[in-house]
Write a protein that holds these residues in place. Structure first.
Motif, PDB file in Angstrom:
ATOM      1  N   ASN A  15      -0.965   5.930  -9.628  1.00 13.01           N
ATOM      2  CA  ASN A  15      -1.208   4.871  -8.680  1.00 13.01           C
ATOM      3  C   ASN A  15      -0.718   3.699  -9.531  1.00 13.01           C
ATOM      4  O   ASN A  15      -0.254   2.486  -8.740  1.00 13.01           O
ATOM      5  CB  ASN A  15      -2.484   4.796  -7.858  1.00 13.01           C
TER       6      ASN A  15
ATOM      7  N   ILE B  80       4.768   3.945   2.664  1.00  9.67           N
ATOM      8  CA  ILE B  80       4.641   2.794   1.875  1.00  9.67           C
ATOM      9  C   ILE B  80       4.584   1.696   2.895  1.00  9.67           C
ATOM     10  O   ILE B  80       5.570   1.497   3.639  1.00  9.67           O
ATOM     11  CB  ILE B  80       5.723   2.556   0.795  1.00  9.67           C
TER      12      ILE B  80
ATOM     13  N   ARG C 248       0.076  12.091  -9.148  1.00  9.65           N
ATOM     14  CA  ARG C 248       0.419  10.716  -8.707  1.00  9.65           C
ATOM     15  C   ARG C 248      -0.168   9.712  -9.782  1.00  9.65           C
ATOM     16  O   ARG C 248      -1.463  10.065 -10.403  1.00  9.65           O
ATOM     17  CB  ARG C 248       0.251  10.267  -7.521  1.00  9.65           C
TER      18      ARG C 248
ATOM     19  N   ALA D 150       7.299   9.335   1.006  1.00  7.55           N
ATOM     20  CA  ALA D 150       6.102   8.423   0.844  1.00  7.55           C
ATOM     21  C   ALA D 150       5.680   7.237   1.968  1.00  7.55           C
ATOM     22  O   ALA D 150       6.849   6.857   2.245  1.00  7.55           O
ATOM     23  CB  ALA D 150       5.937   7.632  -0.728  1.00  7.55           C
TER      24      ALA D 150
ATOM     25  N   ASN E  51       2.871   3.713  -9.240  1.00  9.77           N
ATOM     26  CA  ASN E  51       3.627   3.813  -7.963  1.00  9.77           C
ATOM     27  C   ASN E  51       4.538   5.169  -7.900  1.00  9.77           C
ATOM     28  O   ASN E  51       5.585   5.000  -7.578  1.00  9.77           O
ATOM     29  CB  ASN E  51       4.535   2.592  -7.364  1.00  9.77           C
TER      30      ASN E  51
ATOM     31  N   THR F 221      -2.800  12.755  -1.079  1.00 13.64           N
ATOM     32  CA  THR F 221      -3.327  11.493  -0.504  1.00 13.64           C
ATOM     33  C   THR F 221      -3.393  10.589  -1.739  1.00 13.64           C
ATOM     34  O   THR F 221      -3.406  10.726  -2.675  1.00 13.64           O
ATOM     35  CB  THR F 221      -4.415  11.833   0.094  1.00 13.64           C
ATOM     36  N   SER F 222      -3.718   9.108  -1.251  1.00 14.00           N
ATOM     37  CA  SER F 222      -4.250   8.210  -2.139  1.00 14.00           C
ATOM     38  C   SER F 222      -5.441   8.490  -2.843  1.00 14.00           C
ATOM     39  O   SER F 222      -5.430   8.055  -4.091  1.00 14.00           O
ATOM     40  CB  SER F 222      -4.357   6.859  -1.232  1.00 14.00           C
TER      41      SER F 222
ATOM     42  N   SER G  64       0.904  -1.265  -0.013  1.00  6.91           N
ATOM     43  CA  SER G  64       0.223  -0.080   0.117  1.00  6.91           C
ATOM     44  C   SER G  64       0.847   1.277  -0.089  1.00  6.91           C
ATOM     45  O   SER G  64       1.837   1.322   0.564  1.00  6.91           O
ATOM     46  CB  SER G  64      -0.938   0.028   1.281  1.00  6.91           C
ATOM     47  N   ILE G  65       0.379   2.021  -0.619  1.00  6.61           N
ATOM     48  CA  ILE G  65       0.940   3.527  -0.424  1.00  6.61           C
ATOM     49  C   ILE G  65       0.069   4.579  -0.358  1.00  6.61           C
ATOM     50  O   ILE G  65      -1.079   4.822  -0.939  1.00  6.61           O
ATOM     51  CB  ILE G  65       1.765   4.072  -2.034  1.00  6.61           C
ATOM     52  N   ASN G  66       0.339   5.267   0.915  1.00 12.35           N
ATOM     53  CA  ASN G  66      -0.684   6.236   1.204  1.00 12.35           C
ATOM     54  C   ASN G  66      -0.349   7.705   0.768  1.00 12.35           C
ATOM     55  O   ASN G  66      -0.403   7.870  -0.416  1.00 12.35           O
ATOM     56  CB  ASN G  66      -0.774   6.280   3.023  1.00 12.35           C
ATOM     57  N   ASP G  67      -0.156   8.591   1.807  1.00 15.79           N
ATOM     58  CA  ASP G  67       0.411  10.073   1.286  1.00 15.79           C
ATOM     59  C   ASP G  67       1.905   9.972   0.544  1.00 15.79           C
ATOM     60  O   ASP G  67       2.581   9.431   1.019  1.00 15.79           O
ATOM     61  CB  ASP G  67       0.357  11.062   2.418  1.00 15.79           C
TER      62      ASP G  67
END
Length: 115
Positions: free
Chosen positions: A73, A99, A71, A97, A76, A52-53, A30-33
């Motif tokens: 997604n 992650i 971004r 990031a 990535n 943000t995501s 997962s990747i958030n901010d």
């Protein structure tokens, strides 16, 4: 192991543009901010922009209207489009990031704006 690799820095004249990219690689769940920070000589590192995501964006006042963060997604990757650059934008720019719930930093890329 997760890695952030930045590209796109360089030397540009005032009023010019640059686009920074930062790609995350490794075992990613997962990747958030994601965001960009910068640090000028003799100054503290500051947040330039974050996203943000879900796509919510935040900018430091000094770059509003000139910089755009985005971004991809699927790749990535986070980008920073910098327009109307000023000499005071000169700094090392770092990608950041969240992650897999850990805070990760890139190695930094130099942006130099000449007057």
């Amino acid at each position: 192991q997760v890695q952030l690799v930045e590209s796109g820095g360089g030397l540009v004249q005032a009023g010019g543009s640059l686009r920074l990219s930062c790609a995350a690689s490794g075992t990613i769940f997962s990747i958030n901010d994601m965001g960009w920070y910068r640090q000028a000589p003799g100054k503290q590192r500051e947040l330039v922009a974050s996203i943000t995501s879900g796509g919510r964006k935040n900018y430091v006042d000094s770059v509003k209207g000139r910089f755009t963060i985005s971004r991809d997604n699927a790749k990535n990757t986070v980008y920073l489009q910098m327009n109307s650059l000023k000499p005071e934008d000169t700094a090392v720019y770092y990608c950041n990031a969240i992650i897999n719930y850990y805070n990760n930093w890139g190695q930094g890329t130099q942006v130099t704006v000449s007057s």
